[in-house]
Enzyme design. Structure first.
Site, PDB file in Angstrom:
ATOM      1  CG  ASP A  94      -1.944   1.048   1.262  1.00 46.84           C
ATOM      2  OD1 ASP A  94      -2.313   1.539   0.179  1.00 46.84           O
ATOM      3  OD2 ASP A  94      -2.420   1.408   2.365  1.00 46.84           O
ATOM      4  CD  GLU A 146      -3.463   7.960  -4.740  1.00 45.21           C
ATOM      5  OE1 GLU A 146      -4.189   8.772  -4.131  1.00 45.21           O
ATOM      6  OE2 GLU A 146      -2.726   7.152  -4.149  1.00 45.21           O
TER       7      GLU A 146
END
Length: 333
Positions: A94, A146
């Site tokens: 993550d 992202e």
């Protein structure tokens, strides 16, 4: 080089494709220790839900990369011992912040990594994400990129503002990077304080804060540009008020902690959002259980007597998220 397939793990490609077309989202639960891992696997096995074990850079350092590899392998065997014949478990990095970190995780058995270049200028984000994708795809490891910036603080990730994802950029970004999924910004944020009181209204009956709605128009704009492409929501804990109340009643101090309403997450899961990240909620569940034991039994010093209840509370939380919020129950029979 440790191949994740030898550990019994899977990548996200097939599960995301099924989730996008099935109108549900895969739970991505962060963990730092054994109790969290036990609770996640028990909840996933009991509900037959695919699950993503998320590890931040800080959590990886905390748990130790070598031990983490064996914990992931043990998680698969534990799931099988619970009657889950074909576990669908992903080990995911993550918010990876560098190519070197992503490569190291891939080399140590991770089946999925996120490279977060959202803080960089657009072209630098594209270049960094593509570099990670090019390396990861050699080993059939999936990559999450992202676009957009989330506010809030969680581990090493922090920002004092958010920037919505620009739907006009997503086709170019996905095409040029080759990423397998895309985390976007539609108003979620990291941590237990996702909104300031000034951003919210206050319920006159309860006095609790009511958060502003998510920007579903941005999500719809992204979907229009990238139909059926796997979208990810970070910072999606709901900050259950019962846990906040227990913490505050037992010596804690979490004034005006607030999260994302679960009905909004369910709405997103029925769209193209196929991975929803949840971290703070499990921290709150764990802390609430531990604080209650310490307050009610101040002489207790056996870790099993307070971490055991914490594990049970987290398992209950994870099952609730799988069944009632994400809709992934029974999707990994």
């Amino acid at each position: 080089m440790v191949n994740y397939k030898d550990l019994g793990l899977v990548n996200t490609r097939e599960m995301f494709a099924k989730a996008v077309h099935g109108g549900y989202a895969i739970p991505a639960f962060n963990f730092n220790n054994m109790e969290q891992l036990q609770a996640i696997i028990k909840a996933a096995a009991d509900t037959k839900s695919p699950v993503i074990l998320q590890v931040s850079k800080g959590a990886r350092n905390y748990a130790n990369p070598i031990l983490l590899r064996y914990m992931a392998q043990g998680a698969v065997d534990y799931a099988k011992s619970l009657g889950w014949e074909h576990p669908q478990i992903v080990l995911h990095l993550d918010h990876g912040d560098s190519f070197e970190l992503c490569k190291d995780c891939i080399d140590h058995g991770f089946s999925s990594v996120m490279i977060d270049g959202s803080h960089l200028p657009y072209e630098e984000n594209v270049a960094l994400t593509k570099k990670v994708v090019d390396y990861a795809h050699q080993y059939d490891v999936t990559v999450e990129g992202e676009l957009g910036v989330l506010a809030g603080v969680e581990d090493e990730v922090s920002s004092d503002h958010h920037t919505y994802t620009d739907p006009e950029e997503v086709i170019d970004f996905v095409t040029r990077t080759g990423c397998d999924s895309l985390a976007i910004s539609i108003g979620t944020s990291h941590g237990a304080y996702k909104f300031t009181p000034e951003q919210c209204t206050r319920d006159p009956k309860t006095g609790r804060l009511v958060p502003p709605p998510l920007a579903f128009d941005v999500l719809e704009g992204v979907e229009a540009k990238l139909p059926d492409f796997p979208i990810v929501l970070h910072g999606s804990s709901s900050v259950p008020q019962e846990y906040v109340d227990i913490i505050n009643a037992n010596g804690g101090k979490l004034p005006d902690a607030i999260g994302i309403p679960e009905e909004e997450l369910r709405k997103a899961a029925k769209m193209d959002v196929c991975k929803i990240n949840i971290d703070s909620d499990s921290r709150l569940a764990m802390t609430a259980a531990v604080r209650r034991v310490f307050n009610e039994k101040p002489a207790e010093f056996d870790p099993r007597k307070y971490l055991g209840p914490a594990r049970d509370e987290m398992e209950k939380l994870y099952k609730h998220k799988i069944v009632a919020v994400l809709g992934s129950e029974g999707k990994a029979e």
